[in-house]
Enzyme design. Structure first.
Site, PDB file in Angstrom:
ATOM      1  N   GLU A  33       0.819  -1.216   0.000  1.00 30.36           N
ATOM      2  CA  GLU A  33       0.000   0.000   0.000  1.00 30.36           C
ATOM      3  C   GLU A  33       0.855   1.269   0.000  1.00 30.36           C
ATOM      4  O   GLU A  33       0.629   2.186   0.784  1.00 30.36           O
ATOM      5  CB  GLU A  33      -0.953  -0.008   1.200  1.00 30.36           C
ATOM      6  CG  GLU A  33      -1.917  -1.191   1.148  1.00 30.36           C
ATOM      7  CD  GLU A  33      -3.004  -1.165   2.212  1.00 30.36           C
ATOM      8  OE1 GLU A  33      -2.742  -0.661   3.312  1.00 30.36           O
ATOM      9  OE2 GLU A  33      -4.102  -1.664   1.917  1.00 30.36           O
ATOM     10  N   ASP A  50      -8.314  -9.084   3.804  1.00 33.00           N
ATOM     11  CA  ASP A  50      -7.989  -7.969   4.689  1.00 33.00           C
ATOM     12  C   ASP A  50      -9.044  -7.856   5.786  1.00 33.00           C
ATOM     13  O   ASP A  50      -9.876  -6.954   5.743  1.00 33.00           O
ATOM     14  CB  ASP A  50      -7.937  -6.671   3.867  1.00 33.00           C
ATOM     15  CG  ASP A  50      -7.485  -5.472   4.691  1.00 33.00           C
ATOM     16  OD1 ASP A  50      -7.132  -5.662   5.865  1.00 33.00           O
ATOM     17  OD2 ASP A  50      -7.489  -4.352   4.150  1.00 33.00           O
ATOM     18  N   GLU A  71     -12.613  -2.434  12.245  1.00 34.85           N
ATOM     19  CA  GLU A  71     -12.587  -1.675  10.991  1.00 34.85           C
ATOM     20  C   GLU A  71     -13.676  -2.137  10.016  1.00 34.85           C
ATOM     21  O   GLU A  71     -14.398  -1.313   9.450  1.00 34.85           O
ATOM     22  CB  GLU A  71     -11.218  -1.815  10.321  1.00 34.85           C
ATOM     23  CG  GLU A  71     -11.158  -1.140   8.962  1.00 34.85           C
ATOM     24  CD  GLU A  71      -9.796  -1.239   8.291  1.00 34.85           C
ATOM     25  OE1 GLU A  71      -8.881  -1.843   8.875  1.00 34.85           O
ATOM     26  OE2 GLU A  71      -9.660  -0.704   7.180  1.00 34.85           O
TER      27      GLU A  71
HETATM   28  C1  BDP Z   1      -6.191  -2.123   6.049  1.00 37.31           C
HETATM   29  C2  BDP Z   1      -6.426  -0.783   6.682  1.00 37.31           C
HETATM   30  C3  BDP Z   1      -5.211   0.101   6.601  1.00 37.31           C
HETATM   31  C4  BDP Z   1      -3.995  -0.636   7.101  1.00 37.31           C
HETATM   32  C5  BDP Z   1      -3.837  -1.938   6.334  1.00 37.31           C
HETATM   33  C6  BDP Z   1      -2.690  -2.789   6.845  1.00 37.31           C
HETATM   34  O1  BDP Z   1      -7.511  -0.168   6.025  1.00 37.31           O
HETATM   35  O2  BDP Z   1      -5.445   1.255   7.387  1.00 37.31           O
HETATM   36  O3  BDP Z   1      -2.866   0.131   6.975  1.00 37.31           O
HETATM   37  O4  BDP Z   1      -4.999  -2.708   6.490  1.00 37.31           O
HETATM   38  O5  BDP Z   1      -2.955  -3.793   7.488  1.00 37.31           O
HETATM   39  O6  BDP Z   1      -7.236  -2.957   6.457  1.00 37.31           O
HETATM   40  O7  BDP Z   1      -1.532  -2.483   6.589  1.00 37.31           O
END
Ligand code: BDP
Length: 787
Positions: free
Chosen positions: A384, A467, A495
């Site tokens: 990401e 996720d 989340e």
């Molecule tokens: C996602 C979240 C994000 C996190 C990412 C992670 O939306 O904020 O940074 O996972 O695990 O679910 O790195």
């Protein structure tokens, strides 16, 4: 799905608190140099204004008079010898609580154990207990003795060394013993931290109204490193954040203040706030051993001297509770000009470069100088948008090992996250992590062994391949990475499971994950003797001694520390399951309800039943039958099944739902993306065919035709609609059930939960209506809203 409901018209709480006059005894002063009862913190208010701030350590008085009488006989005196002998290290010379604090800094782990017993027993028994620093030569009737064989004469005398030897560093035993007619309880452990865990376990028995008479308990955790990751202000749903942005009084909503401004500017670390110690006590009460304190999308500020001083103060405050800290770091931190003149150029950033390794060694050393028990680093790399070794031509194995080599001489560990999904690797996002990591685990070594990752690396892998969705199959990497230390990462903060609005008890989900069979085989293809995900995590599947489980925590600065009162249950459950993943989640819920709300049978039965169905209900009205990631962009709360214009293809709900006139769901079977091939053969076969895949994962692995026959006798379309409606009905049931408990729950918490449930019901219906209407555009079939 229905919620079995009890309505308590006019019922009087069986567990009502005792009236005035119940706490008849005054503070006692004993003999043999006993101290008058130490305060052990201010009592938690028990009345209608109670805000939930004590989490499950509220220690409400035992309301059952017979039970109370028995407890008072069985527990008269707390004996913790030499509690001040092993003072823990403190870096910050003037470490202090904020003015007006109710909590007190502890100097040793045994002091923390003693203070907890004093506080807990005073609350539970409705009167102070006698506190003694030494039993003289006679252990008194009703004594509760806490210690190790080193710290305590009474333990040495009553517990043979070999009984402690097998308990490991964190284990403990609790025994009812007698000498003549004197009966007493010993809480003993090989280490002081073990003794603290035993103390909490003993208090929990009283909190949950269990008998104390004939105890012979011994416990050791199955997993050694039981950590929280704290994501700071990102994905924070427990922030006391009136404006929706900046937090109250200059706080940003996070539990730990590093950079509060405005009215709160004076409340930053190194000052310690009450809530840090409440959280520490709660974490210790369920056996948490470590916390990574900042977000995985890491800010280099946490590596600056100014922040390190604050981190050291926090570590000082947590240390007596057996909690150590770690930091998330950004792989490219060495190039940050704020570390000038100690910065690296792009050319020096190869993970194999001595300059790179020396930089991280220097940084880790700086941390260790102020935090001698610093755990190490959590790393999100090439994920990401975060930088990583691939930016410099190296893979994850090189990156993790480069950092591991740098910190190994300091005894530190690297938690390297596997949450990566580079689109160049495969068109199916879910296949990408294993494709990047699997071959490194398999790599032959010159000494004839396999696997490149070093011993002080853990690969930290989310429970499922996507996720943190409300239901995912297990991540194919569990069982596949036999040559590498693996930590499982679970999301405690909600989340994708309703944030701080929806009541969703997550323990059944984690239980499902941890008890799923990987069907892993050995090198010759023979099934392993132990092959559940829990066995992989606790090392018994493939003989790993380095073990870890990590929960992304849900703490914030809200009065009740988790935003929703019922979210406290998720933190509690995570700790209990991290300690022992074989526990049954209904039993955990039962304990939590008793410790948090009431021991009244009606309340316990009702709330446990309600909680146990809440996760499945959420799955039903959000993402039933294996559909996933149908959220509105980025917020991850409300429904957005039609969204298709996010910057990455694999962030869009339409990428996951693949809705068309034929059906719904992502084909990951051998005729589709073949994700199934990443699982061991038994799971490959089960998931690979639409006839054998569990219905609750059907759309995860198959594009399911609208008319596909389901086990209920309905066609798929009707089954789908049925799930959405049943899920919302369950939420309505929770709301009604809660309303019926009004007379049994203190007023403030009652109305706060009531307001949450009202919103929950509205938002669940929004999920149902948005999704069903959208799917109907493709199915063209009628909506049968059954009941
Ligand atoms: C996602 C979240 C994000 C996190 C990412 C992670 O939306 O904020 O940074 O996972 O695990 O679910 O790195």
């Amino acid at each position: 799905m229905t919620l079995s409901r009890r309505i308590f018209m006019g019922a009087v709480a069986a567990g009502a608190t005792l009236g005035p006059g119940a706490g008849e005894a005054a503070w006692a002063t004993g003999r043999d140099g006993e101290a008058a009862g130490a305060p052990g913190g201010l009592p938690v208010p028990q009345g209608d204004g109670y805000d939930g701030s004590a989490l499950w350590l509220r220690y409400a008085p035992v309301g059952d008079r017979d039970l109370l009488r028995r407890y008072r006989e069985q527990v008269t005196t707390v004996i913790v010898e030499n509690a001040d002998r092993n003072k823990v290290y403190r870096h910050t010379p003037d470490l202090s609580m904020a003015p007006g604090s109710a909590e007190r800094l502890m100097e040793s782990t045994l002091e923390a154990a003693r203070e907890e017993l004093v506080r807990g027993l005073r609350g539970l028994l409705g009167r102070p207990v006698r506190v003694s620093q030494g039993p003289g030569n006679r252990i008194p009737d009703g004594a509760v003795i806490v210690g190790t064989r080193d710290s305590s004469w009474a333990v040495r005398r009553s517990v043979p060394a070999e009984d402690l030897a097998s308990l490991g560093t964190d284990g403990f035993l609790i025994r009812s013993l007698s000498e003549g007619r004197r009966r007493f309880t010993v809480i003993a452990a090989p280490t002081e931290v073990g003794a603290l865990y035993g103390t909490f376990a003993f208090l929990r028995r009283i909190q949950t109204h269990k008998p104390l008479g004939e105890l012979d308990i011994s416990e050791s955790p199955r997993v050694a490193n039981r950590h929280l990751n704290y994501w700071d202000t990102e994905r924070l749903y427990a922030g006391n954040d009136a404006s929706g942005t900046g937090g109250l009084d200059g706080e940003n909503g996070a539990i730990f203040n590093f950079a509060a401004t405005g009215d709160s500017a004076g409340l930053n670390l190194p000052l310690v706030l009450d809530r840090y110690l409440v959280a520490a006590r709660a974490m210790a009460s369920v056996g948490i051993t470590g916390i990574t304190i900042n977000n995985v999308n890491a800010d280099n500020a946490y590596l600056t001297p100014e922040y390190i001083a604050r981190e050291a103060a926090l570590a000082d405050a947590l240390r007596p509770y057996g909690i150590r800290i770690a930091l998330s770091i950004r792989y490219a931190a060495p190039t940050d000009p704020r570390f000038a003149p100690d910065t690296l150029t792009e050319e020096q950033m190869a993970p194999v470069s001595p300059d790179f390794q020396a930089w991280w060694n220097r940084k880790a050393r700086q941390l260790q100088e102020s935090i001698p028990d610093f755990i190490g680093f959590t790393v999100k790399a090439n994920s990401e948008g975060q930088p990583g070794p691939q930016d410099f031509g190296y893979d994850h194995g090189d990156g993790a090992n480069g950092m591991a080599v740098a910190v190994a001489p300091l005894g530190m560990t690297i938690y390297w996250r596997t949450f990566v999904y580079n689109p160049d690797v495969d068109s199916d996002r879910l296949k990408r992590a294993y494709l990047e990591f699997g071959s490194i685990d398999d790599e032959p070594r010159p000494d004839g062994t396999r696997g490149r990752f070093l011993d002080n690396v853990f690969l930290q892998t989310k429970n499922g391949p996507l996720d943190f969705q409300a239901r995912e199959p297990i991540h194919p990497m569990f069982g596949r990475m036999e040559n590498t230390n693996q930590a499982i990462e679970l999301q405690v903060t909600q989340e994708y499971t309703g944030q701080s609005t929806m009541l969703c008890f997550l323990a059944p989900m984690w239980e499902e994950v941890l008890k799923t069979d990987t069907h892993a085989t050995d090198g010759e293809g023979r099934p392993l003797e132990r092959s559940l995900v829990g066995n992989v995590v606790d090392g018994t599947a493939q003989g790993h001694s380095a073990t870890s489980i990590v929960g992304v925590a849900n703490l914030g600065n809200a009065d009740n520390l988790t935003g929703h009162h019922f979210s406290q249950a998720n933190l509690f459950a995570f700790g209990r399951q991290a300690w022992d993943w074989t526990l049954d989640s209904a039993g955990i819920a039962d304990d939590w309800v008793r410790m948090t709300w009431s021991n009244s049978r009606d309340v316990v039965d009702t709330l446990v039943t309600m909680m146990m169905g809440s996760w499945e209900a959420l799955v039903s009205y959000q993402t039933p039958l294996g559909i996933a990631h149908q959220f509105q962009a980025n917020v991850h709360y409300g429904p957005g099944p039609s969204e298709s214009d996010l910057p990455r293809e694999d962030w869009n709900p339409v990428y996951y739902n693949q809705a068309d006139s034929v059906g719904l769901g992502y084909d990951r079977s051998p005729t589709g993306s073949d994700l199934t091939a990443q699982y061991f053969p038994a799971l490959q076969a089960r998931y690979g065919s639409i006839d054998t895949v569990p219905e609750n994962l059907m759309m995860w692995f198959h594009h399911v035709p609208w008319d596909h026959p389901m086990s209920s006798g309905r066609i798929f379309w009707d089954e789908l609609v049925h799930h959405y409606y049943a899920g919302v009905r369950y939420v309505s049931g929770m709301r009604e059930t809660w309303d019926a408990l009004e007379r049994e729950i203190d007023a403030r918490r009652f109305s706060e939960v009531r307001a949450k449930l009202a919103q929950h019901e509205i938002d669940a219906a929004d999920w149902r209506d948005t999704c069903v209407t959208y799917w109907q555009r493709f199915s063209g079939r009628e909506i049968h809203a059954d009941d």
